[in-house]
Design a protein around this motif. Sequence first.
Motif, mmCIF file in Angstrom:
data_model
loop_
_atom_site.group_PDB
_atom_site.id
_atom_site.type_symbol
_atom_site.label_atom_id
_atom_site.label_comp_id
_atom_site.label_asym_id
_atom_site.label_seq_id
_atom_site.Cartn_x
_atom_site.Cartn_y
_atom_site.Cartn_z
ATOM 1 N N ALA A 1 1.088 -1.282 -0.064
ATOM 2 C CA ALA A 1 0.113 0.088 -0.255
ATOM 3 C C ALA A 1 1.091 1.181 -0.134
ATOM 4 O O ALA A 1 1.891 1.384 0.971
ATOM 5 C CB ALA A 1 -0.666 0.316 1.000
ATOM 6 N N ALA A 10 -5.473 -1.733 -2.452
ATOM 7 C CA ALA A 10 -4.298 -1.707 -0.923
ATOM 8 C C ALA A 10 -4.213 -0.954 -0.280
ATOM 9 O O ALA A 10 -4.710 0.380 -0.592
ATOM 10 C CB ALA A 10 -2.830 -2.183 -1.457
ATOM 11 N N PRO A 51 -0.809 4.825 6.378
ATOM 12 C CA PRO A 51 -1.898 3.847 7.375
ATOM 13 C C PRO A 51 -3.500 4.434 7.856
ATOM 14 O O PRO A 51 -3.392 5.728 8.084
ATOM 15 C CB PRO A 51 -1.251 2.957 8.310
ATOM 16 C CG PRO A 51 0.203 3.633 8.717
ATOM 17 C CD PRO A 51 0.544 5.011 7.737
ATOM 18 N N ALA A 74 -2.627 0.328 4.326
ATOM 19 C CA ALA A 74 -2.192 0.182 5.409
ATOM 20 C C ALA A 74 -2.779 0.076 6.140
ATOM 21 O O ALA A 74 -3.795 1.310 6.184
ATOM 22 C CB ALA A 74 -1.394 0.623 5.017
ATOM 23 N N GLY A 103 4.635 -5.962 6.485
ATOM 24 C CA GLY A 103 4.630 -5.047 6.672
ATOM 25 C C GLY A 103 5.556 -4.792 7.809
ATOM 26 O O GLY A 103 6.330 -4.147 8.602
ATOM 27 N N ARG A 155 -5.910 -5.809 1.308
ATOM 28 C CA ARG A 155 -6.534 -5.590 0.126
ATOM 29 C C ARG A 155 -7.825 -5.502 0.376
ATOM 30 O O ARG A 155 -8.545 -6.537 0.264
ATOM 31 C CB ARG A 155 -6.508 -6.468 -1.383
ATOM 32 C CG ARG A 155 -6.771 -5.657 -2.464
ATOM 33 C CD ARG A 155 -5.825 -6.777 -3.994
ATOM 34 N NE ARG A 155 -4.022 -5.668 -3.768
ATOM 35 C CZ ARG A 155 -3.948 -4.072 -4.493
ATOM 36 N NH1 ARG A 155 -4.984 -3.571 -5.131
ATOM 37 N NH2 ARG A 155 -3.078 -4.325 -4.371
ATOM 38 N N THR A 199 -1.443 -4.664 6.476
ATOM 39 C CA THR A 199 -1.418 -4.380 4.865
ATOM 40 C C THR A 199 -2.786 -5.053 4.401
ATOM 41 O O THR A 199 -2.978 -5.966 4.777
ATOM 42 C CB THR A 199 -0.780 -4.230 3.713
ATOM 43 O OG1 THR A 199 -0.237 -5.449 3.621
ATOM 44 C CG2 THR A 199 -0.193 -2.845 3.835
#
Length: 342
Positions: free
Chosen positions: A30, A45, A34, A47, A122, A73, A71
């Motif tokens: 992503a 995507a 966030p 975060a 991540g 999707r 992350t």
Amino acid sequence: MPAILSRSLAIGLIACFIGSGDARASAIVADAAPAASLADGRVGAVAFESVTPRQIMDFVKRAPSDKAVVTGRLSLPTQAKGPLPAVVILHGSSGVNRGEWMWARRMNALGYASFVVDSFSGRRIAQTERDQTRLSMAADIADAFAALRLLATHPAIDSRRIAVMGFSRGGVAALYSALEPFRKAVIDDGLRFSAHIAFYPSCGIHYASEHLDGAPILMLLGGKDDYTPAAPCVAYADGLQAKGARVTVKTYPDAYHGFDRFTSPHAVPDATSARLCHGEYDLDTGRFTMAGGDGVVSGEAARLAAQACLSRGVTLGGDPEGRAQSPALVADFLKSAFAGER
């Protein structure tokens, strides 16, 4: 081994282990910062923030944990008319692979949003197949609830109808997220998963609590699974039912681990299994026990027993019956669960 990891080791072993049998994993990347909310209606995507607990009771008690950015999707069905049900999809120890995307497409075809979570990239982890201590199972559970909290802010998603589905390691998180101590470790209000679907989770060393979230649970197991055997999960389901939980168990008699995938059954000699382990982590008391030849032990003896009972060599691969029948079973289960939340 540092003492802070000792209890995580013992319980982290319950993840066992490879979630799919698909060899190729793919990271979810992503580009944006966030997200604390999806109120803007974004898809694709994303975060989002989670935590990486090192010890189970620290997580349950909300003790300070390492922050993490993971992350996922998000995909909505074509011509979606909200608010829609959604399914959080959790991967196994090989990371996100073709199996998770296959199930995401199936959820979209049913008219549900899908949110595939990548718990590894991540945290700079490629896989945990050979070493489950690289990431505590509490992290996967934390990610599941962080995803639930995030999806509940999306205008196209019905926050009362968000289910969780996971495979092997992800199946462990999907199953035990039905326990209230885990939910309350992340969620401040009454938000909860409306259903839990666990494909071939590990139940030999399991989490326990007298307090459940009340949502229905579906467990899909392989009768020939020598990685995460079916029998302990059947016994665990019996215990949940005795507490009033709504649990459905389906065992495919000739199926190995990863039976929903399209790979042929094959041996994985270096994979570690907890199939010979029998233990319990009571979230209400914080007591960890293991059963063995000398009876039930706790504390340091239980931690050592949890390491000593491990073995290597498993079989992975698809099963025609399990692969063909499980999508319809999941679809019927979700239809009923989501209808109950209207």
